[in-house]
Design a protein around this motif. Structure first.
Motif, short mmCIF file in Angstrom:
data_model
loop_
_atom_site.label_atom_id
_atom_site.label_comp_id
_atom_site.label_asym_id
_atom_site.label_seq_id
_atom_site.Cartn_x
_atom_site.Cartn_y
_atom_site.Cartn_z
N ALA A 105 20.61 -0.04 28.05
CA ALA A 105 21.91 -0.31 28.16
C ALA A 105 21.98 -1.85 29.24
N LEU A 106 21.39 -1.89 30.24
CA LEU A 106 21.38 -2.94 31.11
C LEU A 106 20.83 -4.12 30.46
N ILE A 107 19.88 -3.91 29.65
CA ILE A 107 19.06 -5.03 28.88
C ILE A 107 20.36 -5.71 28.11
N PHE A 108 21.14 -5.03 27.06
CA PHE A 108 22.12 -5.42 26.34
C PHE A 108 23.28 -6.11 27.35
N TRP A 109 23.57 -5.33 28.33
CA TRP A 109 24.85 -5.90 29.21
C TRP A 109 24.33 -7.06 29.82
N TYR A 110 23.22 -7.37 30.22
CA TYR A 110 22.41 -8.40 31.10
C TYR A 110 22.72 -9.73 30.25
N THR A 111 22.26 -9.18 28.74
CA THR A 111 22.10 -10.57 27.75
C THR A 111 23.49 -10.99 27.57
N LYS A 112 24.54 -10.13 27.31
CA LYS A 112 25.85 -10.46 27.16
C LYS A 112 26.46 -11.42 28.34
N LYS A 113 26.12 -10.92 29.60
CA LYS A 113 26.46 -11.71 30.78
C LYS A 113 25.96 -12.88 30.92
N MET A 114 24.59 -13.12 30.62
CA MET A 114 24.08 -14.33 30.82
C MET A 114 24.60 -15.30 29.69
N ASN A 115 24.86 -14.74 28.56
CA ASN A 115 25.38 -15.63 27.57
C ASN A 115 26.76 -16.22 28.02
#
Length: 83
Positions: A62-72
């Motif tokens: 879940a953190l991987i997907f959250w981090y990807t969204k926040k980095m975008n």
């Protein structure tokens, strides 16, 4: 130069947040708080055991997907283009 500094500070803040959450879930829930959590059950398993075996993995994903969204979002905020 100041914009790059701001970008990397925001990036490091996100990384720290992700690491802190993963530490709390994997070490805190899976090791330190295992006994109180074992009083509850999830899917037939004691909750402390579940966090130690599965919860930290699911949290990591879940953190991987959250981090990807926040980095975008961060890239858009700082006008970083893909190369």
């Amino acid at each position: 130069m100041e914009d790059n500094t701001s970008y990397w500070q925001d990036n490091l803040r996100l990384i720290f947040i992700c690491l802190a959450i993963w530490f709390v879930v994997s070490f805190g829930f899976g090791i330190l708080l295992v006994e109180p959590l074992n009083e509850f059950r999830l899917g037939g398993y004691k909750l402390g055991f579940w966090f130690a075996q599965q919860g930290s993995i699911y949290t990591f994903l879940a953190l991987i997907f959250w981090y990807t969204k926040k980095m975008n979002d961060l890239d858009k905020k700082h006008n970083v283009e893909e190369e």
